[in-house]
Each structure stands twice: as structure tokens, then as C-alpha cells.
Design an enzyme around this catalytic site. Sequence first.
Site, PDB file in Angstrom:
ATOM      1  N   LYS A  80      -3.642   2.675 -12.181  1.00 34.44           N
ATOM      2  CA  LYS A  80      -3.049   3.866 -11.534  1.00 34.44           C
ATOM      3  C   LYS A  80      -2.491   4.978 -12.624  1.00 34.44           C
ATOM      4  O   LYS A  80      -2.126   4.558 -13.616  1.00 34.44           O
ATOM      5  CB  LYS A  80      -1.743   3.370 -10.802  1.00 34.44           C
ATOM      6  N   SER A 155       1.805   5.414  -2.648  1.00 34.86           N
ATOM      7  CA  SER A 155       0.886   6.116  -3.269  1.00 34.86           C
ATOM      8  C   SER A 155      -0.206   5.625  -4.251  1.00 34.86           C
ATOM      9  O   SER A 155      -0.957   6.503  -4.658  1.00 34.86           O
ATOM     10  CB  SER A 155       2.000   6.949  -4.409  1.00 34.86           C
ATOM     11  N   SER A 179       4.771   1.355  -2.205  1.00 36.42           N
ATOM     12  CA  SER A 179       3.487   2.097  -2.756  1.00 36.42           C
ATOM     13  C   SER A 179       2.289   1.149  -3.239  1.00 36.42           C
ATOM     14  O   SER A 179       1.255   1.644  -3.403  1.00 36.42           O
ATOM     15  CB  SER A 179       3.815   3.248  -3.793  1.00 36.42           C
TER      16      SER A 179
END
Length: 489
Positions: A80, A155, A179
Site C-alpha cells: 500500500k 482505504s 481499512s
Amino acid sequence: MPELYELTIAEARERLDRGEITSVQLTEALLDRIAAVENQVRAFLAISDDLAIEQARAADARRAAGGPSSPLDGVPLAIKDVITTAGLTTTCGSKILENFVPPYDATAVARLKDAGAVLLGKTNCDEFAMGSSTERSAFFPTHNPWDLARVPGGSSGGSAAAVAAGEALGALGTDTGGSIRQPASLCGVTGLKPTYGRVSRYGLVAFGSSLDQIGPFARTARDCALILGAIAGADPRDSTAAPQPVPDYAAALSGDVRGLRVGVPKEYFVDGIEPGVEAAVRAALDVLRDGGAEVVEVSLPHTKYALPVYYIIAPAEASANLARYDGVRYGVKQPGDSYWDELERTRGAGFGAEVRRRIMLGTYALSAGYYDAYYRRAQQVRTLIRRDFTEAFEQVDIIAAPTAPTVAFKIGEKTDDPLAMYLEDVCTLPVNLAGMPGLVVPCGFSSELPVGLQLIGRPFGEATLLRAGDAYQRVTDWHTRRPALAPDA
């Protein structure tokens, strides 16, 4: 025989160890898959082709030399883009860091490299991890591989979508309020949010410092166990990384849940939960019961306060953490007539609407005259939420609940309604506020879209969660389902 990009990490390692494939062949298969579907999914912000092949060749050389090999040696993973990677851009999905290249690796990334993992690239995310749909990326939204018109969650939506689409065998995400778990549920993959302090946050670009935690996405609980085993543990560069010993998570996967007490909190079956989501979760509880687990009802009475508490504490911490982005030391800089004018222009141009909203909320909550009424009170209620979990775990070993009240919603459906977006995390926020670990495993479908079962454990009880998730996956096949994603012409 599945395609190489469809393998689990454990399956890939078996074939690597038997000499049936090489890491270079496996990595090339993943890079080919990225080339074939990435224009549809948009999971990546950066793809490190050359680095990945170089690391794969090194893994093959180690294997040929007969040296010691970790479970991740030669396995292609994604990271990420809020986790720093030396020599690769780390944008946090924000214009203000659009061209930022960190000079160092996050501890979690360094440990993956030490384990021989192959890094495919950096995945898309909501800006500074603030969002529940990956629509708040400053660059483009990511699409759910099960339905390209829908969001992957957020997210960490890029990491979840990459695993679901076969663009990576596993990935790192971060979880501040859900997330990892919410996108895992919406994309039909397995995701683990470790206990706060189980994984070092050094090199994680901070959003909410008392809430953030790095964790893995993969296809199975076993694969998540392998990744967690590589990245967990104390770190002298992060005082919040707990000095707890790291167990052999994979060795704990006995396939047996007999005698396990599973608590089901009535507060998590909230008004507005989709009937298909509730049905899938309740059916998963029946599977655990059939396997010998004892399923009982528990109460977490302060759950209803988690949403307002989170949206005071997290923005307050974000307001403090994002104060460092001034355009002077790194990141985008907008010229102005004075320092303050330059600062205002830089932040106005560099931060998106959701980040600005949360900074303003947090600054207000911390301001003189409001600190006691909002921030201090929120921290007091947070203690009550943590106490609920402590009392529940005196009766049960794990807690099982829905992950999100809905399946993946359409892109653009909730972008103009922040409250509706925030409610997507209503079932995941309490776990972060209490610092507990949470695992999500695919447990069915509603309206032909994936649903995830959330399992919550005691602090540092990841081994028990992974054992339960693995046992569930041994007798179900939801985690083996793949989206019908046709390659580009």
C-alpha cells in the site's frame, strides 16, 4: 491446474520448492496479469517491473544454492502506498507527495525483503488512508474486480483489489478504522488487522497514530499467517511496537475449532444491514458451530458510540500528523508572497477535500475551549469500548460479526454524503479503538457480491483468529471463488 497468478502463497511455495516453477516465472505471470487487467482495475499507483524481476532472480539463485529459505522467498507481493519504500515513490494517494521517493524502507517492507519477497509495486489508496472506498485517491479510483462499476472498499482498496484480481499473491495494507477488513470483505479476499503494536509502524505515514496498524491481504488465512510471521515483532525504531515474542502462526493452524467459544455481539447486527449480508454471516456461524465451536451471544453495549468517538480521535490525530506537510522539506510546494501564504497555497492545492475536512474536524476538537468537551470525552468513552471487549473475552475466545453492513456500492454513490461513507466502517471502528486484532474471511455472496465474516480476538490473539479462519476455509470454498475478469483485448 490453476494459472500461476491464481495460486495461494502456500501453493506457490510448494511448487517453487518442488522445482516445478521458478520465482522469475511466477513473477512474470503476475506482471503479465497486471498488464492484462490493470487498465480495468486500477489497483496500482506504481509498478516496479525491473525491481521485481531482479528480486525474483535473486530468490531463484538462493534456492539453487540450497540456502535457508523463508516461506515468502520468491513470492510476489504488493505494498500500500502509505508505507515507505526506498527508491520507490510513496505518494499516500495525495498530490502533496506526488513525486516523493523515500530514502528508507518501512520496517515491515524491510522484513519482507529480508524474507525474500518480491515487490511488484505500490497500490492505490484513499488519500492519506482517509476513506472507505478508494475514491478519495488524488489520482484515480480503484475498481472492484467483481463489478468494475463498484468500489473495492478503502482505504486499502488497491491492495484488496490487486489480490482479488490476481495481480498479487498477497499485499500489505493498513487499518486505522477498518481499512484492511472492509475492503477484504468487499473484494472477497482474506485480510488481517493485527493487534496495535504487533507490527512496527516505522515507515508508515501516520494518519491516526494510536489507531494505525499494518497488516496483510491474501487469499487464505494460512497465507496471512505467513506474511504476519515475517513482519511482526518488536522494533527499536518504534516505541509502540510491542516486545511480545512472535509465535509460529502457520503452526497454529490445526484445522480444528472444537471447544472454541465464539461470541456474537447483538449490537453488530445494526439497523440498515443488508439481509443478504446478515444471512451470509449467520450461515458462517453455523459452519463454526457444526465444526464444534460453541456460539453464544455477547453484548458490547458501548458500540453505538464508536462512530462519533472515532471521528473525534482520528481527525484530531490526523490534524497533528499532517501539520508537517508545509512544502518546505519535501512534497509539492506552491509559491506565495509570504511563508503563511505559501503554506496556505501548498496545503490548499496538495490536500484533497476529505483530508481537509478531517484536518478541520480534528483542529476544532483540539482547540481551546473544546478539547475537554470533545477530545477528552472521546478518550474516556474509548476506554469504555475497550472495557466492553475485555469483559466479553472473559466469556469467549473470539468474537464473530459482520464486517460491513453492505456489499460493495457503486462508484460515486456515496461521495457526496460523508456520513453514509463513514457508516460503512460502523462494524470495524470499535476494534481499532480497543486495539484488538481482527480477521476477515470470505463467507458468501449477496446480490452476487462478496461478503466477509469478521473475527475479533484478544490482544495478541492472532494465532487463535487465524486458526478459526483457516478451519472455516478448510470446509468452505468462498475464498476460492474468483471474479470473472476478462483480460484487455
